[in-house]
Write an enzyme that holds these catalytic residues in place. Structure first.
Site, PDB file in Angstrom:
ATOM      1  N   CYS A  97       0.830  -1.160  -0.009  1.00 42.47           N
ATOM      2  CA  CYS A  97       0.009  -0.276   0.131  1.00 42.47           C
ATOM      3  C   CYS A  97       0.775   1.217  -0.013  1.00 42.47           C
ATOM      4  CB  CYS A  97      -0.876   0.017   1.302  1.00 42.47           C
ATOM      5  SG  CYS A  97      -0.083   0.234   2.630  1.00 42.47           S
ATOM      6  N   CYS A 100       3.323   1.883   2.915  1.00 44.60           N
ATOM      7  CA  CYS A 100       4.505   1.165   2.958  1.00 44.60           C
ATOM      8  C   CYS A 100       5.607   2.016   2.229  1.00 44.60           C
ATOM      9  CB  CYS A 100       4.190  -0.222   2.322  1.00 44.60           C
ATOM     10  SG  CYS A 100       3.042  -1.487   3.316  1.00 44.60           S
ATOM     11  N   ASP A 514      11.757  25.197 -31.964  1.00 49.60           N
ATOM     12  CA  ASP A 514      12.826  25.589 -32.787  1.00 49.60           C
ATOM     13  C   ASP A 514      12.157  25.257 -34.332  1.00 49.60           C
ATOM     14  OD1 ASP A 514      15.473  25.758 -33.950  1.00 49.60           O
ATOM     15  OD2 ASP A 514      15.280  23.394 -34.474  1.00 49.60           O
ATOM     16  N   ASP A 708      15.620  20.144 -31.747  1.00 56.52           N
ATOM     17  CA  ASP A 708      16.516  18.651 -32.210  1.00 56.52           C
ATOM     18  C   ASP A 708      18.032  18.748 -32.400  1.00 56.52           C
ATOM     19  OD1 ASP A 708      16.459  20.449 -34.521  1.00 56.52           O
ATOM     20  OD2 ASP A 708      16.809  18.648 -35.675  1.00 56.52           O
ATOM     21  N   ASP A 712      20.215  23.873 -29.757  1.00 58.47           N
ATOM     22  CA  ASP A 712      19.074  24.074 -28.869  1.00 58.47           C
ATOM     23  C   ASP A 712      19.403  23.581 -27.573  1.00 58.47           C
ATOM     24  OD1 ASP A 712      17.289  24.933 -30.991  1.00 58.47           O
ATOM     25  OD2 ASP A 712      17.288  22.842 -31.718  1.00 58.47           O
TER      26      ASP A 712
END
Length: 812
Positions: A97, A100, A514, A708, A712
């Site tokens: 649970c 825990c 971008d 990409d 960037d």
């Protein structure tokens, strides 16, 4: 030999085996260790509560504990992160649970040297980061074992065995409970029939005895997991869901024993059995639901073979994937899956990469090209050189990212956990208050428990309050929805490094994109070429300069030149990249004459005091030698499929969209108008991109950025959520939070939609659980709910949360 009492377990032992420490006496090292653990964690008030009672001494740690510190174990399971800290994935056994989870995380965070400890509620997998100079892994394992749990290194096959074992254990306990409860209900029918028609006291006693015989194994065998969880919770001053279930069932059982042995009233052994049974069935179905969502990971893992064929000095042999080293030559036959990333050394053919990218069309590959783990060789025999180990291969990295994402917690889950911490104490207080009000004031707002005495009526109503309350639904609300959402995103080729980014994407108000490679395909094509000096030697220098750059513009111009001319690479030196502008270098011919080479945009020429007028709305590449322009190129880039739809969806959902590009104003304007972007910034370098992101965040914006290129990476690192396209550089992917494997903006659109849907269902789950408790608890306090119905209602609330989360899978 005299007898001495242990200061921890209070059991007597011979002084010959005594471990003495100052004025303290311990019967074994286990007791000594737990004593200091409780003392160090401020839990020594446990001994005041214990009084003169004795407890079982802790089991001493096995000799195998030291293996966690061995070199071989480290090489197999432990990694070192960029900060120099050690990392490991552990499976913590015994968790059932959210309390825990909380207990283990609390104990671990209180341990010196632990940097972080995140435990996944869905598969009990813990990601532990620690400083090896301060604490050893064996000490961490000892700490976990000392509070009643066990931990071992995560291994897919072992973890699966343990999951099956735990599931079987739940099933057996549940079936015992179901069998006994079905039989006890038949007796209860007789009892309740006799209640209205009349029944001899002797027969009633036999009925109570039969119920007692059937209810006892349900409570103490099937319900053992709740007692165990409640015990360790109390031991660490936590009142959890297990405590509510075990205390409600136990109090009802004890009261029923008084009735069995002669007290006046009705026994409730049937309620005891049904409380345990309903909650156990709910827990079991919850486990099934979680397992169903986690199956996505198993399917991905299952796509790899267990062994690969390597070629060593002309001899073929099959070896396990873990044994393959970088540089090994692997043979791949038609229809086989690539097991480890590599470069083709012989053969060529088509590869099905749909498992990684979602792209159904095969990709043709030849010598020198990369192949990725998890893809399928469609039609020929290929040999390739391994460039990574199995641990670092693409598919294994994807699985690791997914598992890590499932271990993280969204912010909303932390808030839910804070709410649930005081929940049990509140419920127990309300239950006690209910009993006192009913018993002393005689208030009866609901059911008239005809035939019961006043104490019995008050007691049963108070028990119903305990049983009906469900902190479990509140604890499940976020993790189960996050799990389903992450799994659905993975199926669409979207890797979320942490689950918290689902919440961030859903709450974002600004999307920064971008241009090249993100909005556009990044596959620039030369639309117009002008050679001002057709000296082939000078074009060779241009070709050499282009070959030194990985920028999309340079690659496209190089590819165009290769189609038109037969050029050679010259040895250039002092090659320098000028961010967002281009590249410069030097070349010395056989006569010793030095040539200064420049290749890039108009800004690069201006920076070097070269006056050259060139107007174009397209991307431009200019090449100059010794300040004289030799060639000009105009390039165009196609818009990606799905770009317009993504922008439209962003605006419709209230996001501000900004395009950032190092390209010139006219090119940026043309692309922005094609996809419907209203706001863009052109001719901006990587540092300026990062500053722009920072300026947005200073205004209180939640910023998502997709890019990409290496240029960037700085801006991506500054954003709240960084998204890397599938073809991004390694640096870009390393700083990103989400990776689009198939490089598609349609996938990015799906990421937004699934994230919003998941976050919506998280909020729905929390609302459901809170509304459930807000309605049912007052009803129970008013006497409208008997314990048996309360247990059923409690289980149904958890199942309702699980079922609602599964709706995330529905298509828009």
């Amino acid at each position: 030999m005299s007898k001495i009492k242990c200061d921890h377990c209070h059991l007597e032992f011979d002084d010959s085996v005594m471990i003495k420490e100052n004025s303290l006496n311990f019967c074994c090292k286990g007791c000594q260790g737990v004593y200091h653990l409780l003392k160090d964690d401020g839990l020594d008030s446990f001994y005041d509560k214990l009084g003169n009672k004795t407890i079982t001494p802790p089991i001493e740690v096995d000799d195998d504990i030291n293996r966690f510190d061995t070199k071989s174990f480290e090489e197999m399971f432990i990694t070192t992160n960029s900060d120099g800290f050690k990392e490991i994935d552990l499976i913590i056994e015994g968790i059932h649970c959210a309390a825990c989870i909380w207990l283990n995380e609390k104990v671990l965070y209180n341990t010196d040297g632990i940097v972080s400890a995140e435990i996944n509620f869905t598969n009990n997998k813990a990601k532990i980061v620690w400083n090896d100079d301060t604490v050893k892994l064996s000490d961490v394992i000892r700490k976990i074992r000392s509070i009643g749990y066990n931990a071992y290194a995560y291994d897919a096959s072992v973890a699966d065995e343990q999951a099956v074992k735990a599931k079987r254990d739940y099933f057996i306990r549940m079936m015992v409970a179901v069998f006994a409860s079905m039989n006890i209900m038949m007796l209860s029918v007789a009892k309740y029939t006799g209640f209205f028609t009349g029944m001899d006291e002797e027969i009633r006693t036999y009925v109570h005895l039969g119920e007692f015989i059937l209810a006892t194994p349900v409570l103490f065998y099937s319900g053992w997991i709740f007692f165990r969880g409640a015990y360790y919770g109390l031991k660490n001053r936590i009142l959890n869901m297990d405590f509510l279930v075990s205390s409600g069932a136990s109090l009802t059982y004890i009261y029923s024993l008084f009735i069995l042995f002669g007290a006046k009233g009705e026994s409730y052994f049937d309620s005891v059995a049904m409380i345990i049974t309903f909650v156990l069935v709910g827990k079991y179905l919850e486990v099934i639901g979680k397992k169903s969502a986690v199956d996505t990971l198993d399917k991905i893992k299952g796509t790899l073979p267990l062994e690969a064929t390597i070629v060593d000095n002309g001899v073929k042999k099959s070896i396990p994937l873990n044994s393959i080293k970088v540089g090994d030559i692997i043979e791949l036959r038609s229809g086989e899956k690539v097991c480890i990333d590599g470069l083709i050394t012989s053969g060529e053919g088509n590869f099905d990469e749909s498992s990684l990218t979602g792209e159904s069309l095969p990709v043709y590959k030849k010598i020198g090209q990369k192949v990725f783990s998890g893809t399928i060789n469609s039609d020929s025999v290929i040999r390739y050189e391994a460039i990574k180990t199995y641990k670092d291969s693409t598919l294994n990295s994807i699985v690791t990212l997914l598992e890590d994402s499932l271990s993280s917690k969204p912010q909303i889950e932390h808030k839910a956990n804070e709410v649930s911490k005081g929940f049990t104490l509140t419920i127990l207080s309300l239950s006690l208050l209910t009993f006192l009000v009913w018993y002393f004031l005689g208030i009866d707002l609901g059911f008239d428990y005809e035939g019961t005495n006043h104490f019995e009526k008050s007691f049963i109503v108070a028990i119903s309050v305990i049983v009906i309350a469900c902190p479990c639904a509140l604890a499940l609300a976020t993790p189960i929805a996050s799990l389903v959402g992450i799994s659905e995103l993975a199926k669409k080729g979207l890797l979320f490094k942490e689950a918290k980014y689902i919440e961030s994407m859903a709450k974002a108000d600004t999307l920064v994109l971008d241009k090249t490679g993100t909005i556009t395909k990044g596959e620039l094509k030369v639309k117009k070429m002008r050679i001002l000096d057709d000296n082939i030697h000078k074009l060779n220098l241009l070709y050499s300069l282009l070959d030194s750059s990985n920028h999309p513009v340079s690659k496209s111009v190089k590819k165009h030149l290769e189609k038109k001319f037969s050029l050679l690479n010259k040895e250039i030196f002092d090659v320098k990249t000028i961010e967002a502008k281009g590249i410069n270098a030097k070349y010395k011919n056989v006569d010793g004459k030095l040539f200064h080479l420049l290749g890039g945009n108009i800004e690069l020429l201006r920076e070097n005091n070269i006056s050259y007028k060139f107007d174009s709305s397209n991307t431009v590449y200019l090449f100059a030698i010794n300040r004289r322009v030799i060639a000009t190129f105009e390039l165009v880039d196609e818009i990606k499929e799905g770009a317009k739809e993504l922008i439209e969806d962003a605006y419709n959902n209230g996001l501000e969209v900004v395009m950032l590009t190092g390209d010139n104003e006219s090119v940026a304007s043309k692309v922005a108008s094609k996809v419907g972007i209203k706001n863009f910034v052109a001719e901006i370098n990587p540092i300026e991109k990062a500053k722009y992101i920072e300026s947005l965040k200073e205004k209180g914006k939640v910023v998502i950025m997709a890019g990409d290129g290496i240029n960037d990476s700085i801006a991506l690192a500054k954003s709240d959520v960084a998204i890397a396209m599938g073809n991004s550089s390694d640096i870009t992917i390393s700083v990103s939070d989400i990776v689009l494997l198939n490089n598609s903006l349609e996938s990015l659109l799906k990421a937004f939609k699934i994230s919003r849907r998941t976050y919506k269902f998280i909020k729905q789950n929390l609302t459901l659980s809170l509304v459930y408790n807000a309605i049912t608890i007052p009803l129970a306090m008013a006497g409208f709910v008997i314990p048996l119905v309360a247990a059923l209602s409690m289980s149904l609330s958890s199942l309702l949360v699980v079922a609602n989360s599964m709706r995330i899978k529905q298509k828009d």
